[in-house]
Write an enzyme that holds these catalytic residues in place. Structure first.
Site, PDB file in Angstrom:
ATOM      1  N   GLN A 125       0.838  -1.196   0.000  1.00 39.95           N
ATOM      2  CA  GLN A 125       0.000   0.000   0.000  1.00 39.95           C
ATOM      3  C   GLN A 125       0.874   1.248   0.000  1.00 39.95           C
ATOM      4  O   GLN A 125       1.759   1.377   0.850  1.00 39.95           O
ATOM      5  CB  GLN A 125      -0.869  -0.024   1.251  1.00 39.95           C
ATOM      6  CG  GLN A 125      -1.902   1.076   1.331  1.00 39.95           C
ATOM      7  CD  GLN A 125      -2.608   1.065   2.680  1.00 39.95           C
ATOM      8  OE1 GLN A 125      -1.967   0.998   3.730  1.00 39.95           O
ATOM      9  NE2 GLN A 125      -3.913   1.134   2.653  1.00 39.95           N
ATOM     10  N   GLY A 126       0.623   2.165  -0.929  1.00 37.28           N
ATOM     11  CA  GLY A 126       1.394   3.398  -0.999  1.00 37.28           C
ATOM     12  C   GLY A 126       0.521   4.605  -0.722  1.00 37.28           C
ATOM     13  O   GLY A 126       0.097   5.319  -1.629  1.00 37.28           O
ATOM     14  N   SER A 128       0.808   6.566   2.810  1.00 43.26           N
ATOM     15  CA  SER A 128       1.493   7.546   3.645  1.00 43.26           C
ATOM     16  C   SER A 128       2.674   8.166   2.916  1.00 43.26           C
ATOM     17  O   SER A 128       3.348   7.516   2.110  1.00 43.26           O
ATOM     18  CB  SER A 128       2.008   6.874   4.917  1.00 43.26           C
ATOM     19  OG  SER A 128       0.938   6.483   5.743  1.00 43.26           O
ATOM     20  N   GLU A 243     -10.037  -2.156   5.713  1.00 41.90           N
ATOM     21  CA  GLU A 243      -8.844  -2.267   6.547  1.00 41.90           C
ATOM     22  C   GLU A 243      -9.186  -2.141   8.019  1.00 41.90           C
ATOM     23  O   GLU A 243      -8.672  -2.865   8.855  1.00 41.90           O
ATOM     24  CB  GLU A 243      -7.844  -1.184   6.148  1.00 41.90           C
ATOM     25  CG  GLU A 243      -6.521  -1.315   6.855  1.00 41.90           C
ATOM     26  CD  GLU A 243      -5.530  -0.265   6.387  1.00 41.90           C
ATOM     27  OE1 GLU A 243      -4.351  -0.452   6.644  1.00 41.90           O
ATOM     28  OE2 GLU A 243      -5.946   0.742   5.777  1.00 41.90           O
ATOM     29  N   ASN A 363      -5.559   5.628  16.096  1.00 39.60           N
ATOM     30  CA  ASN A 363      -6.784   5.540  16.880  1.00 39.60           C
ATOM     31  C   ASN A 363      -7.333   6.919  17.225  1.00 39.60           C
ATOM     32  O   ASN A 363      -8.531   7.063  17.475  1.00 39.60           O
ATOM     33  CB  ASN A 363      -6.541   4.697  18.138  1.00 39.60           C
ATOM     34  CG  ASN A 363      -6.486   3.207  17.804  1.00 39.60           C
ATOM     35  OD1 ASN A 363      -6.411   2.840  16.630  1.00 39.60           O
ATOM     36  ND2 ASN A 363      -6.521   2.370  18.823  1.00 39.60           N
ATOM     37  N   GLU A 364      -6.470   7.931  17.215  1.00 38.16           N
ATOM     38  CA  GLU A 364      -6.972   9.297  17.429  1.00 38.16           C
ATOM     39  C   GLU A 364      -7.869   9.706  16.252  1.00 38.16           C
ATOM     40  O   GLU A 364      -8.945  10.285  16.449  1.00 38.16           O
ATOM     41  CB  GLU A 364      -5.807  10.277  17.572  1.00 38.16           C
ATOM     42  CG  GLU A 364      -5.070  10.168  18.905  1.00 38.16           C
ATOM     43  CD  GLU A 364      -4.240   8.898  19.049  1.00 38.16           C
ATOM     44  OE1 GLU A 364      -3.801   8.344  18.019  1.00 38.16           O
ATOM     45  OE2 GLU A 364      -4.034   8.445  20.188  1.00 38.16           O
TER      46      GLU A 364
END
Lengths: 380, 336
Positions: A125-126, A128, A243, A363-364
């Site tokens: 997965q690209g 970030s 995801e 999680n934020e």
């Protein structure tokens, strides 16, 4: 309400269990996030595929069994119960494939899915970038139109198993005047294309499980676009639903860890023959939270089987399982006493669990999504 | 596999919810605070019986509907939502099934189902001081008292009123005089019923707090736009929503056993799972609700405290979260 499995589902479980018992490698494979371990995992993935266990819920024409979501859950439960290897193909199978099924052209589906199921093509997965992590819409990698396709320029980072994969799915900005969520496009890129540089680097646990991927005018064809030019954000969000929700983290994973944890607790006796009561309480808490996750998932799958779409509740899912995973491993390490420092399966599991609240949207971010989209609180 | 509710179950839940909104709303709850045994508080009791609520676990021969525990827990979560100040769990979800399985030795099932008689239950689990007597809510109005595994009539008990943090509880210490009738332990039914009420209380606390923080402005914006507030509420909602399926699943298992007390041991783990998760979730929701209401919630003329105090009563009732985790731990061989 009926919490029993049908005869067909029980038969499916029995078939999966007996195949796994006979085929799961012993001793366990080395980590799939190292180059030697990855090769061993590929052999396992291809063995799974040859026996049609690699993508059970896909249609038969792509190498699956056309299994229901229920049977997928059963398979996962049996897979982790058997102590089978981590799935090094999971980012393709669980994150990209649902998007290809939903947005891909028939040509793309034929070209991509069978090779993915067979572990011939390995997808990472690209998303970030150095400047776009939680703030994914801050992507600056760009795609410029050229004859017959697009030229990609920019950098992706923290790409899991990027150094071992053959292909990347990622987001690039196709509209140079756009900002934020608009003007992004979802691309499918072969990593052997001229202009791609992949540099692996170590994770917290020391394995080379991460990579930076540099794109220097990498030319891809029109068919490399998935789901339409400028539609990248909504196409990508369909993948995040997978995801964060069911597909990456089935309850069976945690139930298997709980079984090992209870076993560890029984063996971690004080002179009186029982573990520290406070730790025993934490063990039971872990069992309860894993059970809650299993039941929550049964409820969610019932809704999906009835035609519902995965929604923002998948954010709650992701917070729950990621914090549960840490709790289970912290409790195990506490039971281990000063043996906790050993670089063994519990410590490895603990290190990996710490990534859970970070990857797939911290999680934020998940709490923001839950608060805004489920509870209806105002955006900041 | 189907983890959902059928149309009848949803219809009963919605009908009871609508009745409670109409006849047991905030005004009634506030009246119950000052006079828990009074006519205002109890006005909805016969209406609930007319709707069949007290008979959900009773056979048709006793005037019930035998709809079962899944429906019962859905209804009890509605009672929790409005913080109903009446012993519905004690009568409909403990007294009735205990008497059904005991063969109705006192011949009172019909009057319970019809709303003419009331059962209450003295629990007393996990006392720090074992010298304390068990206490029962709704003591002024109850006709029958379950104490230990026995049922006593009102004339066979001595009651000493004691103050509960929740004044609607109408609490009294109960001392039995006679032998009573053996009806079986109220523990499993009580724990599951309390868990269902706690899910309703927790959901109500989250939703009322969400409404408040959308409305309350500080620094020129709704306080609900601050992440520090959002994240607490997301956590509170998550814990309540992960407890709820455990309650429905335990109810379904109870139904599979036909509510037969003799086999209840088999569902004990599921009941403990439901109660432990629901107690912890409701306590978290209560803390979060109070914190996010700020000083407004810390007053007794604002209604939030009525829900908070009910949580504080029911979270330890029929076994706290810790008590139920320990029970499961013993079953797993983790405790001596």
């Amino acid at each position: 309400m009926d919490l029993t499995w049908s005869r067909a589902d029980e038969d499916f479980r029995a078939g999966a269990r007996s195949w796994l018992e006979a085929n799961v490698p012993r001793p366990a494979l080395p980590s799939g996030d190292t180059s030697e371990g990855f090769a061993r995992h590929l052999e396992w993935e291809r063995h799974l595929f040859e026996n049609r266990w690699s993508v059970v819920s896909w249609p038969e024409e792509y190498g699956g069994r056309g299994a229901s979501l229920w049977q997928w859950l059963i398979f996962e439960e049996e897979y982790y119960r058997a102590g089978a290897p981590q799935r090094v193909t999971q980012n393709g199978i669980f994150l990209l494939a649902p998007t290809v099924f939903e947005f891909g052209t028939p040509e793309q589906q034929q070209r991509i899915l069978p090779r993915m199921a067979a572990a011939e093509d390995l997808w990472c997965q690209g998303w970030s970038e150095p400047g776009a992590g939680s703030d994914l819409a801050g992507i600056t990698s760009r795609a410029e139109p050229v004859d017959g396709g697009w030229a990609l320029t920019g950098q992706k980072i923290w790409t899991t198993r990027g150094a071992f994969c053959t292909h990347l799915f990622g987001l690039f900005r196709t509209d140079p005047d756009s900002t934020r969520h608009r003007g992004l496009t979802y691309f499918l890129v072969p990593l052997d294309a001229p202009g791609v540089t992949v540099r692996g680097f170590g994770r917290l646990d020391g394995d080379e499980g991460f990579a930076e991927v540099f794109f220097d005018g990498v030319v891809v064809a029109e068919e490399a676009v998935l789901g339409g030019v400028g539609q990248g954000w909504s196409v990508a969000m369909a993948t995040t639903g997978s995801e964060r929700g069911l597909t990456l983290r089935s309850p069976g994973r945690f139930s298997a860890v709980v079984t090992r944890l209870v076993d560890l607790a029984r063996r971690s006796a004080d002179p009186g023959g029982h573990p520290d009561p406070l730790l025993a309480d934490q063990v039971v808490r872990g069992w309860m939270e894993a059970e809650a996750y299993r039941l929550f998932t049964l409820q969610a799958v019932t809704a999906l089987a009835g035609g519902a779409r995965p929604g923002a509740e998948s954010s709650l899912n992701k917070i729950w399982w990621s914090e549960l995973d840490i709790h289970l491993h912290e409790t195990a390490l506490a039971l281990r006493g000063d043996a906790a420092e050993l670089d063994d399966a519990w410590m490895r599991g603990f290190e990996f669990s710490l990534s859970g609240p970070i990857y797939a949207g911290t999680n934020e971010i998940q709490r923001n999504i839950a608060a805004e989209r489920l509870l209806g609180l105002p955006r900041s | 596999m189907f983890f959902g509710f059928d149309e009848d179950q949803i219809a009963v839940k919605e009908a009871v919810g609508a009745l409670l909104d109409k006849r047991a709303g905030l005004t009634v709850l506030q009246q119950a605070w000052s006079d828990p045994a009074g006519p205002a508080a109890w006005a909805v009791w016969p209406d609930l019986a007319d709707m069949g609520v007290q008979g959900l676990l009773a056979p048709e021969s006793a005037g019930g509907s035998d709809l079962g525990w899944v429906t019962m827990t859905l209804v009890l979560s509605e009672a929790g939502r409005v913080a109903l100040p009446l012993p519905l769990a004690e009568t409909a979800a403990i007294g009735v099934p205990l008497l059904v399985s005991a063969g109705d030795p006192a011949g009172v099932l019909g009057s319970l189902v019809a709303g003419r008689a009331v059962v209450t239950v003295a629990s007393g689990i996990g006392e720090a001081d074992s010298g304390e007597r068990p206490r029962a809510p709704a003591a002024s109005r109850a006709d029958w008292f379950v104490l230990g595994d026995r049922l006593y009539g009102r004339d066979d008990v001595v009651l000493r009123p004691v103050a509960s943090v929740d004044a609607t509880r109408d609490l009294a210490e109960v001392e039995a005089l006679g032998e009573g009738l053996v009806v079986g332990s109220p523990l499993e039914f009580g724990a599951l019923a309390a868990a269902a009420v706690l899910v309703g209380l927790g959901r109500a606390l989250v939703s009322t707090t969400v409404d408040y923080v959308k409305d309350r402005h500080q620094f020129g914006v709704p306080v609900g736009s601050f992440q520090a507030v959002k994240h607490q509420l997301a956590d509170a909602a998550m814990h309540v929503e992960f407890a709820a399926p455990a309650v429905w699943a335990a109810a379904w298992e109870m139904d599979q056993r036909g509510g037969d007390v003799g086999n209840i041991g088999e569902v004990a783990r599921s009941v403990s799972l439901a109660k432990a998760l629901a107690s912890d979730a409701a306590e978290r929701a209560a803390r979060t609700a109070l914190q996010c209401h700020g000083a407004m919630g810390y007053t007794d003329d604002y209604h939030l405290h009525l829900w908070l105090k009910r949580v504080w009563c029911l979270s330890p009732a029929f076994g706290s979260a810790r008590w139920h985790r320990r029970r499961v731990g013993v079953d797993m061989g983790l405790h001596g």
